[in-house]
Design an enzyme around this catalytic site. Structure first.
Site, PDB file in Angstrom:
ATOM      1  N   HIS A   1      -5.981   1.664  -4.178  1.00 29.01           N
ATOM      2  CA  HIS A   1      -4.996   1.319  -3.354  1.00 29.01           C
ATOM      3  C   HIS A   1      -4.560   0.069  -3.490  1.00 29.01           C
ATOM      4  O   HIS A   1      -5.135  -0.879  -4.119  1.00 29.01           O
ATOM      5  CB  HIS A   1      -5.672   1.213  -1.826  1.00 29.01           C
ATOM      6  CG  HIS A   1      -6.978   0.282  -1.765  1.00 29.01           C
ATOM      7  ND1 HIS A   1      -6.939  -0.397  -0.566  1.00 29.01           N
ATOM      8  CD2 HIS A   1      -7.827  -0.184  -2.384  1.00 29.01           C
ATOM      9  CE1 HIS A   1      -7.977  -0.909  -0.624  1.00 29.01           C
ATOM     10  NE2 HIS A   1      -8.639  -1.007  -1.905  1.00 29.01           N
TER      11      HIS A   1
ATOM     12  N   CYS B   1       0.730  -1.344   0.212  1.00 26.77           N
ATOM     13  CA  CYS B   1       0.103  -0.094  -0.004  1.00 26.77           C
ATOM     14  C   CYS B   1       0.789   1.332   0.046  1.00 26.77           C
ATOM     15  O   CYS B   1       0.865   2.132  -0.895  1.00 26.77           O
ATOM     16  CB  CYS B   1      -0.947   0.088   1.101  1.00 26.77           C
ATOM     17  SG  CYS B   1      -0.143   0.025   2.692  1.00 26.77           S
TER      18      CYS B   1
ATOM     19  N   HIS C   1      -2.360   1.105   6.677  1.00 28.28           N
ATOM     20  CA  HIS C   1      -2.823   1.178   5.329  1.00 28.28           C
ATOM     21  C   HIS C   1      -2.890   2.487   4.902  1.00 28.28           C
ATOM     22  O   HIS C   1      -3.100   3.548   5.550  1.00 28.28           O
ATOM     23  CB  HIS C   1      -4.154   0.544   5.211  1.00 28.28           C
ATOM     24  CG  HIS C   1      -4.637   0.023   3.819  1.00 28.28           C
ATOM     25  ND1 HIS C   1      -3.607  -0.827   2.924  1.00 28.28           N
ATOM     26  CD2 HIS C   1      -5.675   0.382   3.071  1.00 28.28           C
ATOM     27  CE1 HIS C   1      -4.271  -1.126   1.937  1.00 28.28           C
ATOM     28  NE2 HIS C   1      -5.384  -0.346   1.808  1.00 28.28           N
TER      29      HIS C   1
END
Length: 247
Positions: A114, A37, A102
């Site tokens: 993402h 990520c 994240h």
């Protein structure tokens, strides 16, 4: 430096087209076919005009990188009206490394792009609905670059944030991944059972809500009525787990 948001988003779409796989141990930016990520977002910002990073920062260290490149922290653990190009980091600052954090980039006020791991068959770069995907239970930091260069866009209709009980407009498809059947009810929480869905089944829905300890979706049915299906647990404001995947 001026960050060109469209180039950042285009870079993420290119990684999606390439079909990269999620990994925290590879190159992390997609250059070897794998990414995570933070690595993909940091590299996308560099490609869009941000300064060259000293290394591919993780969710802890990229806070400073964003600020150095014109981003401002506009919200911490509170509702905000999302805009295309907003970068949101999840996980407590200073303790969000690895799986404890994240990061996503918004492409509209309700959708994100993402790099994520959903399951062994589904992992890589995805466009998802933020309300049903973002791990708000971790805590979040919203960064916006007010000096960024972006083309005019038409976003989806604005809806309330899911921190108030109510139904929210959202069209998508939910696919069951748990082994146990999920009941279809004629109303959320305490409705009577009118059917069941099983692992692998796909359900089209048009609204969702957080109610009675679960995240519910509303399924339009052929006879003009609706079915209501729980898709995972909720604390009343944020999703706690998933009983399937969303598209």
């Amino acid at each position: 430096m001026v960050v060109k948001i469209e180039k950042s988003i285009d870079f993420m779409y290119e990684l999606q087209r390439k079909g990269i796989r999620y990994s925290m141990t590879g190159a992390r930016d997609g250059s070897d076919g794998t990414g995570d990520c933070s690595g993909t977002i940091v590299r996308s910002l560099e490609k869009a005009g941000a300064s060259k990073p000293g290394w591919l920062y993780n969710t802890d260290s990229m806070h400073d990188y964003l600020i150095q490149n014109g981003y401002k922290l506009i919200a911490t653990n509170k509702s905000w009206m999302a805009k295309r190009g907003d970068v949101v980091i999840f996980g407590k600052k200073g303790a969000s490394g690895g799986a404890a954090g994240h990061v996503v980039e918004f492409i509209s006020n309700t959708q994100i792009i993402h790099c994520t791991y959903k399951n062994p068959q589904m992992n890589g770069v995805y466009v998802d609905n933020e309300a049903t995907t973002c791990p708000y239970f971790m805590g979040w930091y919203v960064y916006r670059n007010t000096n960024a260069n972006t083309a005019p866009i038409t976003t989806l209709p604005v809806t309330e944030r899911p921190d108030k009980v109510g139904w929210y407009m959202e069209k998508g498809t939910f696919q069951v991944t748990i082994n146990e059947p999920i009941m279809i009810r004629d109303k959320a929480v305490d409705g009577k059972i009118i059917g069941k869905v099983y692992k692998g089944d796909k359900i089209k829905y048009d609204q969702f809500t957080h109610k009675g300890g679960y995240v519910w979706i509303r399924q339009p049915r052929a006879d003009g009525t609706y079915g209501f299906i729980a898709t995972g647990r909720s604390n009343g404001q944020k999703r706690l787990d998933y009983w399937g995947t969303f598209k």
